[in-house]
Enzyme design. Structure first.
Site, PDB file in Angstrom:
ATOM      1  N   ASP A  41     -23.960 -29.816 -65.631  1.00  8.29           N
ATOM      2  CA  ASP A  41     -23.140 -28.672 -65.513  1.00  8.29           C
ATOM      3  C   ASP A  41     -21.987 -29.288 -64.247  1.00  8.29           C
ATOM      4  OD1 ASP A  41     -24.816 -28.446 -63.711  1.00  8.29           O
ATOM      5  OD2 ASP A  41     -24.979 -26.503 -63.948  1.00  8.29           O
ATOM      6  N   THR A  87     -52.434 -30.649   5.407  1.00  8.76           N
ATOM      7  CA  THR A  87     -52.866 -32.308   4.996  1.00  8.76           C
ATOM      8  C   THR A  87     -51.625 -33.038   5.353  1.00  8.76           C
ATOM      9  OG1 THR A  87     -52.247 -32.023   2.695  1.00  8.76           O
ATOM     10  CG2 THR A  87     -54.662 -31.677   3.305  1.00  8.76           C
ATOM     11  N   GLY A  88     -52.135 -34.123   5.605  1.00 10.74           N
ATOM     12  CA  GLY A  88     -51.031 -35.563   5.834  1.00 10.74           C
ATOM     13  C   GLY A  88     -49.478 -35.119   6.417  1.00 10.74           C
ATOM     14  N   ARG A 107     -32.565 -38.552 -50.553  1.00 10.39           N
ATOM     15  CA  ARG A 107     -32.090 -37.225 -50.646  1.00 10.39           C
ATOM     16  C   ARG A 107     -31.810 -36.675 -49.150  1.00 10.39           C
ATOM     17  NH1 ARG A 107     -36.518 -33.008 -52.193  1.00 10.39           N
ATOM     18  NH2 ARG A 107     -36.907 -32.907 -49.939  1.00 10.39           N
ATOM     19  N   ARG A 150     -56.338 -39.893  -2.601  1.00  9.57           N
ATOM     20  CA  ARG A 150     -56.651 -39.218  -3.751  1.00  9.57           C
ATOM     21  C   ARG A 150     -57.450 -38.174  -3.395  1.00  9.57           C
ATOM     22  NH1 ARG A 150     -57.744 -43.214  -9.123  1.00  9.57           N
ATOM     23  NH2 ARG A 150     -55.177 -43.962  -9.132  1.00  9.57           N
ATOM     24  N   THR A 195     -47.285 -32.751   5.506  1.00 15.78           N
ATOM     25  CA  THR A 195     -47.088 -31.470   5.805  1.00 15.78           C
ATOM     26  C   THR A 195     -47.591 -30.912   6.867  1.00 15.78           C
ATOM     27  OG1 THR A 195     -47.274 -31.174   3.439  1.00 15.78           O
ATOM     28  CG2 THR A 195     -47.186 -29.046   4.762  1.00 15.78           C
ATOM     29  N   LYS A 215     -56.335 -18.130 -10.685  1.00 11.42           N
ATOM     30  CA  LYS A 215     -57.405 -17.518 -11.416  1.00 11.42           C
ATOM     31  C   LYS A 215     -57.836 -16.489 -10.612  1.00 11.42           C
ATOM     32  CE  LYS A 215     -62.097 -17.861 -12.973  1.00 11.42           C
ATOM     33  NZ  LYS A 215     -63.222 -18.958 -13.550  1.00 11.42           N
ATOM     34  N   HIS A 271     -19.404 -22.971 -38.009  1.00 12.87           N
ATOM     35  CA  HIS A 271     -20.732 -22.176 -38.309  1.00 12.87           C
ATOM     36  C   HIS A 271     -21.701 -23.407 -38.767  1.00 12.87           C
ATOM     37  CE1 HIS A 271     -18.814 -18.324 -38.007  1.00 12.87           C
ATOM     38  NE2 HIS A 271     -18.102 -18.533 -39.025  1.00 12.87           N
TER      39      HIS A 271
END
Length: 516
Positions: free
Chosen positions: A470, A32-33, A512, A62, A35, A136, A277
């Site tokens: 503590d 096509t086109g 936090r 399209r 290519t 497929k 680390h």
């Protein structure tokens, strides 16, 4: 029956040569086109797809190949007598090879100022449809989406008269991997444009390989490094340029990313972050990068050995001389003076990286992901610290302005320290870091041990609340001057009372910063 191949490509690399090989092997070429034009001009006979379908290309291109005369020829199972009889009755010729690549959706999206309409027009429809159909029916159709596979196909055709089942199955896999990534890019673009949440019922992302790695965290683990696709990552490690040294390892990349994350907290002042680390082992800020480096180094001269150093200002010769005195894995900065680069490159194995936008903040939508066996945890990237207006002094003793500055410094560092994490800071530098401990008192004891005498008068920053008193007791014994923590424990009164008992100011941020 003459063999038939469809070649329809946006990227025409190798297309003419491939068509010539197939023509010499007796294949009829459909195209096509552009290519078709390129192949025809090379002297290879080409049949236009529209001549086969009897239907012209329309709708601005399209619709070209979406036709039963094409797709029946691709999808017919050769060993199925009914399929082949139907093809004969319908006058359809089987298609044996499909070579397709797609409209450049990724390149279009990445163009500066590209319009929504142009992006939509670069969503390929016919190409993926033919690719999926051929993949497929892989046992009968050799489908090529990667120009590097032209040589493999022609070689097998010349040697064996056909493409092997193993090769055709591999080619089919590559097709579905390619179309999956292609569709994911489209979905990601439309999700962003529509404002839909990233946390949908399913989650897919597309990454491109940067490099295969020698190994992962350990020599027996295979690994690779991938990057996200998009324009918004100029301040991240994937955009860094390596100037010197060996190839980055898996651990190098992980540690350097941690250094960059922490460095971005200090974009308003010269800063150096040293990481070992994936945890900060020394962070320093100053009026110049040399003093910032010396603060980071002196924070823990032992742990910085073999670590990563990241700077948010240009590395000069004076700083480079200090860097060259010790063994480091990586140095990364926005730039290096020629003299500095010459000094550092005397060390053969050190990796030197340049990242001009190193101080560019991360965004929450960059996402933080952790793979777990059988699943994936995803959250927004942690880009917040706390709002100054939200902090609350909860003790009788009040912190002074200098202590408040060091409190913010400490929270910026502990935010990037593995939990449970404690960081001790003084005068814009870390003096002790206690990362990744099973409880907070152990983390504090580790930080105090590394700080030694420097713990006296320092600020203690915690990534989460103190459930008991503590930590306050240990802080008092070490001479720590003030404490900043998120607060929010049902036992806050215990630590508040302990601070009041010793005259230690304590501030709650209400935010936090666990990091696991």
């Amino acid at each position: 029956m003459k063999k038939r191949a469809i070649i329809s490509l946006f990227d025409k690399t190798g297309a003419v040569e491939f068509a010539k090989e197939l023509d010499a092997l007796g294949y009829e070429i459909l195209s096509t086109g552009g290519t078709a034009k390129a192949i025809s001009e090379s002297g290879v006979p080409v049949t236009q797809v529209s001549d086969v379908t009897g239907f012209p290309e329309c709708l601005d291109g399209r619709v070209k190949t979406l036709h039963p005369m094409i797709h029946a020829g691709i999808l017919a199972i050769r060993d199925n007598k009914e399929h082949m009889a139907q093809l004969e009755n319908l006058g359809v010729t089987p298609v044996d090879i499909v070579a397709i690549n797609l409209y450049p959706f990724k390149q279009t999206v990445l163009k500066p100022g590209v319009s929504f309409e142009e992006v939509i027009e670069n969503i390929d429809i016919g190409g993926p449809t033919m690719l999926r159909a051929a993949a497929k029916n892989w046992q009968d159709v050799a489908v090529i989406v990667d120009p590097s596979d032209y040589a493999t196909v022609t070689k097998e055709l010349k040697e064996n008269g056909e493409v092997s089942r193993g090769t055709k199955l591999t080619l089919a896999y590559k097709v579905f991997a390619h179309t999956s990534a292609y569709d994911t890019l489209i979905a990601s673009y439309l999700r962003e444009k529509s404002g839909a949440t990233v946390f949908g019922d399913t989650f897919t992302m597309t990454y491109e390989k940067v490099q295969d790695m020698r190994y992962g965290e350990n020599p027996h683990q295979k690994a690779a490094f991938y990057k996200e696709i998009g324009n918004g990552f100029t301040g991240t490690l994937v955009c860094a340029k390596q100037l010197h040294g060996k190839e980055l390892s898996y651990n190098n990349i992980n540690d350097t990313n941690g250094a960059l994350d922490a460095l971005k907290e200090f974009s308003d002042t010269p800063c150096v972050v040293a990481v070992k680390h994936a945890n900060p082992c020394g962070v320093g800020t100053a009026d110049n990068i040399y003093d910032a480096y010396m603060k980071a180094y002196n924070a823990d001269p032992v742990s910085i050995y073999g670590g990563i150093v990241a700077a948010n200002r240009e590395i000069d010769a004076k700083t480079a001389e200090e860097i060259a005195k010790i063994f480091l894995e990586i140095v990364i900065a926005p730039s290096f003076t020629p003299e500095a680069l010459e000094i550092i490159e005397r060390k053969k194995n050190i990796r030197v990286l340049v990242l001009p936008d190193i101080a560019k903040p991360n965004r929450s939508d960059m996402l933080d992901m952790k793979k777990v066996a059988g699943g994936l945890l995803i959250q927004e990237l942690n880009t917040e610290l706390y709002e100054d207006g939200d902090i609350k002094v909860v003790t009788v003793a009040q912190p002074d302005e200098k202590q408040l500055e060091d409190m913010k410094f400490g929270m910026k560092v502990v935010k990037h320290t593995k939990s449970n994490g404690i960081v001790l800071v003084k005068d814009g530098a870390t003096v002790g870091v206690g990362p990744g401990q099973t409880n907070r008192i152990t983390a504090l004891e580790l930080a105090i041990k590394y700080a030694g005498d420097k713990a006296k008068g320092s600020i203690l920053a915690s990534d989460a609340f103190f459930p008991f008193d503590d930590c306050v007791e240990a802080a008092h014994k070490a001479g720590i001057a003030a404490i900043v923590q998120p607060g929010g424990s049902i036992r806050d009164e215990d630590s508040i009372n302990a601070c009041n008992r010793y005259g230690i100011p304590m501030v709650f941020t209400g935010k936090r910063h666990f990091k696991h």
